[in-house]
Design a protein around this motif. Structure first.
Motif, PDB file in Angstrom:
ATOM      1  N   LEU A 163      13.084  -6.416 -17.904  1.00 36.35           N
ATOM      2  CA  LEU A 163      11.876  -5.823 -17.317  1.00 36.35           C
ATOM      3  C   LEU A 163      11.716  -6.216 -15.844  1.00 36.35           C
ATOM      4  N   MET A 164      12.029  -7.500 -15.557  1.00 34.00           N
ATOM      5  CA  MET A 164      11.911  -7.955 -14.172  1.00 34.00           C
ATOM      6  C   MET A 164      12.891  -7.201 -13.280  1.00 34.00           C
ATOM      7  N   GLY A 165      14.110  -6.990 -13.804  1.00 39.28           N
ATOM      8  CA  GLY A 165      15.126  -6.240 -13.044  1.00 39.28           C
ATOM      9  C   GLY A 165      14.628  -4.824 -12.771  1.00 39.28           C
ATOM     10  N   TYR A 166      14.018  -4.209 -13.793  1.00 33.86           N
ATOM     11  CA  TYR A 166      13.522  -2.841 -13.648  1.00 33.86           C
ATOM     12  C   TYR A 166      12.396  -2.791 -12.605  1.00 33.86           C
ATOM     13  N   MET A 167      11.499  -3.786 -12.653  1.00 33.13           N
ATOM     14  CA  MET A 167      10.392  -3.828 -11.679  1.00 33.13           C
ATOM     15  C   MET A 167      10.940  -3.986 -10.259  1.00 33.13           C
ATOM     16  N   MET A 168      11.948  -4.853 -10.116  1.00 34.74           N
ATOM     17  CA  MET A 168      12.536  -5.059  -8.789  1.00 34.74           C
ATOM     18  C   MET A 168      13.145  -3.755  -8.275  1.00 34.74           C
ATOM     19  N   LYS A 169      13.787  -3.019  -9.212  1.00 35.66           N
ATOM     20  CA  LYS A 169      14.417  -1.759  -8.825  1.00 35.66           C
ATOM     21  C   LYS A 169      13.355  -0.781  -8.307  1.00 35.66           C
ATOM     22  N   LEU A 170      12.249  -0.676  -9.079  1.00 35.80           N
ATOM     23  CA  LEU A 170      11.160   0.230  -8.659  1.00 35.80           C
ATOM     24  C   LEU A 170      10.593  -0.197  -7.304  1.00 35.80           C
ATOM     25  N   TYR A 171      10.430  -1.518  -7.143  1.00 36.12           N
ATOM     26  CA  TYR A 171       9.850  -2.035  -5.914  1.00 36.12           C
ATOM     27  C   TYR A 171      10.758  -1.720  -4.716  1.00 36.12           C
ATOM     28  N   LEU A 172      12.067  -1.982  -4.904  1.00 36.19           N
ATOM     29  CA  LEU A 172      12.993  -1.756  -3.779  1.00 36.19           C
ATOM     30  C   LEU A 172      13.062  -0.263  -3.435  1.00 36.19           C
ATOM     31  N   ARG A 173      13.015   0.581  -4.493  1.00 33.72           N
ATOM     32  CA  ARG A 173      13.068   2.026  -4.247  1.00 33.72           C
ATOM     33  C   ARG A 173      11.836   2.473  -3.443  1.00 33.72           C
ATOM     34  N   SER A 174      10.652   1.931  -3.837  1.00 40.72           N
ATOM     35  CA  SER A 174       9.432   2.341  -3.129  1.00 40.72           C
ATOM     36  C   SER A 174       9.467   1.829  -1.687  1.00 40.72           C
ATOM     37  N   ARG A 175      10.094   0.662  -1.471  1.00 42.97           N
ATOM     38  CA  ARG A 175      10.174   0.127  -0.104  1.00 42.97           C
ATOM     39  C   ARG A 175      11.075   1.000   0.771  1.00 42.97           C
ATOM     40  N   GLU A 176      12.181   1.431   0.150  1.00 42.93           N
ATOM     41  CA  GLU A 176      13.116   2.321   0.882  1.00 42.93           C
ATOM     42  C   GLU A 176      12.406   3.589   1.301  1.00 42.93           C
ATOM     43  N   ARG A 177      11.606   4.153   0.323  1.00 37.26           N
ATOM     44  CA  ARG A 177      10.912   5.410   0.611  1.00 37.26           C
ATOM     45  C   ARG A 177       9.924   5.226   1.766  1.00 37.26           C
ATOM     46  N   ARG A 178       9.191   4.066   1.723  1.00 40.48           N
ATOM     47  CA  ARG A 178       8.208   3.801   2.778  1.00 40.48           C
ATOM     48  C   ARG A 178       8.905   3.644   4.130  1.00 40.48           C
ATOM     49  N   ALA A 179      10.096   3.005   4.086  1.00 42.59           N
ATOM     50  CA  ALA A 179      10.825   2.781   5.352  1.00 42.59           C
ATOM     51  C   ALA A 179      11.300   4.129   5.913  1.00 42.59           C
TER      52      ALA A 179
END
Ligand code: HEM
Length: 347
Positions: A331-347
């Protein structure tokens, strides 16, 4: 009075000792690495800020609240394993320390609040007020570390527990000659790893000045820590010292491996290579954690040994734990994946 009469009876273990011991050493090493990154970088940043350059304090201050959260969370894990294996020693020393020990909770809350207040009020605060706030937060961390060293040493000395009958309240383990070198060994280590953290931060931010400052702190503090480590070793009771000098082969080997690791870390530090230094530093902390585990076993040998603890061989709770661990990590890995994806989108 025979101090042995003060030691509670050991609770039976559901599964063999080794499982808990491995988890204790691993989670303790992670706890110490996060604590080092937090305390060391906060101290170096504050020193710089007091000389008039607040840039580094600001950058490491941004990381302080999450690092404090990680330190505390990775402190809970070894605390649980410690209580399973050595609860009949550690609970007693915690109770004997009384208010000193209980104060750790409000003191940590002050540290948390201090780092958050500095982070969000950075611009609106004057340099003097800000430095004072950072100094208070750092003192809270230093207090917490000192209490942990007190507790971890007092639990090893049932003969010192009898002070309870003459002391008027909670007491510390101040008469133990290992207390100060042991504490300093951890704090100087924190400066080294804190420096390394700054160098790695500099690497990710492309700030060569941070890399240079961080690597200098890492190398020099590790050199100083070799001396502090020898002081700590020499302060140990002679029969235990001799066990680390060849009396016990496995204990001598892990101590030697730690020293080799520290030597390699210094070499990588002198070459100003943060990544190799980080690898050697992590290995060194792991081996030092193992050495510390041997030290605890040697101290407690006259009172208690791992083999004497009854084992009930009830594996169901262990399987449940493993299931939650694997599920939680997923679950933590999945959350990190979502977080990194959202950061990429914001960037
Ligand atoms: C954030 C401030 C903290 C600092 C600076 C800190 C520092 C330290 C230090 C220096 C030690 C080694 C003591 C020694 O062996 O002499 C230690 C051990 C330990 N800490 Fe922390 N600590 C912090 C927070 C916590 C918290 C909040 C917990 C628990 C919830 C915790 C749990 C532990 C445990 C269980 C050990 C000993 C593990 C073992 O004996 O294997 N720490 N800590």
């Amino acid at each position: 009075m025979n101090p042995a009469s003060l030691i509670p009876v050991a609770e039976p273990l559901p599964i063999p000792w080794g499982w808990f011991d491995i988890l204790l050493v691993l989670t303790f090493a992670v706890h110490i690495l996060f604590m080092n990154a937090l305390l060391g970088s906060a101290a170096i940043g504050l020193l710089r800020a007091m000389k008039g350059d607040a840039g580094l304090a600001r950058d490491v201050g941004d990381k302080a609240p999450p690092l404090l959260a990680l330190t505390i969370n990775f402190g809970v894990a070894p605390l649980l394993f410690l209580q399973v294996l050595y609860g009949h020693f550690d609970y007693v020393s915690s109770v004997l320390m009384g208010g000193w020990w209980l104060a750790v909770i409000p003191v940590l809350m002050v540290a948390y609040y201090g780092y958050y207040a500095a982070k969000f009020g950075w611009e609106s605060m004057g340099a003097g007020k800000r430095n004072l706030l950072l100094a208070v937060a750092l003192s809270c961390l230093l207090y917490t570390g000192f209490m942990l060293t007190n507790n971890m040493t007092l639990m090893l000395l049932p003969e010192a527990w009898t002070e309870y009958f003459t002391a008027s309240g909670g007491f510390l383990n101040l008469s133990d000659p290992t207390l100060l070198p042991r504490y300093l060994h951890f704090m100087v280590g924190a400066l080294a790893v804190g420096g390394l953290f700054i160098a790695l931060l500099g690497r990710s931010k492309e700030r060569d000045d941070y890399v240079a400052t961080g690597m200098t702190w890492f190398t020099r503090a590790t050199m100083v820590n070799l001396l502090v480590g020898f002081w700590f070793l020499l302060s140990l009771p002679r029969p235990i010292l001799l066990l680390f000098m060849g009396g016990s082969q496995p204990a001598t080997m892990v101590l030697l491996a730690s020293l080799i690791g520290a030597g390699m870390a210094i070499v990588a530090g002198l070459r100003k290579d943060p990544v190799k230094s980080a690898l050697w530093a992590v290995l060194t902390v792991l081996f030092m954690s193992l050495t510390r585990n041997w030290l605890r076993a040697f101290y407690l040998a006259p009172w208690f040994t791992a083999e004497s603890t009854p084992v009930t061989s009830q594996y169901s709770s262990f399987y449940l734990f493993l299931g939650f661990l694997v599920g939680g990590l997923g679950l933590m890995g999945y959350m990190m994946k979502l977080y990194l994806r959202s950061r990429e989108r914001r960037a």
